[in-house]
Design an enzyme around this catalytic site. Structure first.
Site, PDB file in Angstrom:
ATOM      1  CB  VAL A  14      15.640 -53.633  14.905  1.00 31.02           C
ATOM      2  CG1 VAL A  14      16.596 -53.792  13.718  1.00 31.02           C
ATOM      3  CG2 VAL A  14      14.651 -52.503  14.630  1.00 31.02           C
ATOM      4  CG  ASP A 127       9.334 -39.696  15.001  1.00 31.50           C
ATOM      5  OD1 ASP A 127       9.448 -38.687  15.737  1.00 31.50           O
ATOM      6  OD2 ASP A 127       9.357 -40.853  15.434  1.00 31.50           O
TER       7      ASP A 127
END
Length: 231
Positions: A14, A127
């Site tokens: 990221v 998740d």
């Protein structure tokens, strides 16, 4: 305009970037370029990223990080461009010790509201865990929780999990996902179970079933009495 790396996981990275057109900070999620994996596996990861983009586009909610765009960049490859949120993850909070129950109750209400919208749209996260929930500080005494990473989400109308398909992080997986011989369709309850485990961990500072290996964890989740925060 890439500024720096915010973080990376086993497969993705990221980046913090600046959007010069709209003059705002954004977070760009890309596939790591240093992975020693087959072309088939790389294609699978790219499909997962595109799946994340489609899921994010279906579930616009103030407590889910907003997807701005999906682009193909000549140097970076497939890029998911998200709103940039500055805050700490619940994993960061757990590392500092137990948090007040009332504070976690507010977070759980916000995340629960976001999951409810996603579930109504036919999207399961699959998740939910402390590192996938960011707490953003808006002003003194005011915070907002946001869900990130829809990378393993699925559309319930199109997908099924089989006995080989346990998805997500084992510590937060619902009991039915451990029944390896069963062919079942996951539903909203699997996400809510994971959120409950997250809430327990944040409030107590420990996981309800702290086990050293997967087999022991499976046995504990399936057979042990649920621990109480009040014990």
């Amino acid at each position: 305009q890439i500024e720096k790396v915010l973080g990376q996981g086993a497969m993705g990275r990221v980046l913090l970037a600046h959007d010069p057109v709209l003059d705002r900070a954004v977070a760009i999620k890309i596939l790591r370029t240093d992975l020693d994996i087959s072309a088939e596996m790389r294609d699978g990861l790219l499909r997962r990223m595109r799946n994340e983009a489609r899921a994010a586009a279906r579930v616009v909610h103030p407590n889910i990080v907003t997807l701005h765009d999906m682009i193909e960049d000549p140097s970076l490859g497939l890029c998911l461009v998200f709103e940039f949120v500055s805050g700490e993850t619940l994993k960061d909070r757990v590392s500092k010790g137990p948090s007040p129950a009332l504070e976690m109750a507010r977070v759980a209400r916000e995340i629960g509201s976001a999951l409810s919208l996603a579930h109504d749209a036919g999207v399961l996260h699959r998740d939910i865990k402390p590192e996938n929930i960011i707490v953003v500080h808006l002003s003194p005494g005011k915070c907002e929780a946001k869900i990130v990473d829809l990378g393993v989400s699925l559309h319930t109308s199109k997908s099924r999990l089989t006995h080989r398909g346990m998805v997500g992080t084992p510590f937060y997986a619902a009991p039915e996902t451990w029944l390896c011989g069963a062919d079942f369709t996951p539903d909203a309850r699997t996400d809510l179970y994971s959120l409950g485990i997250v809430a327990y961990e944040v409030v107590t500072g420990v996981q309800p079933f702290p086990c050293d290996d997967l087999e022991a964890l499976k046995k504990a989740i399936l057979n042990e009495k649920r621990p109480s925060v009040l014990d």
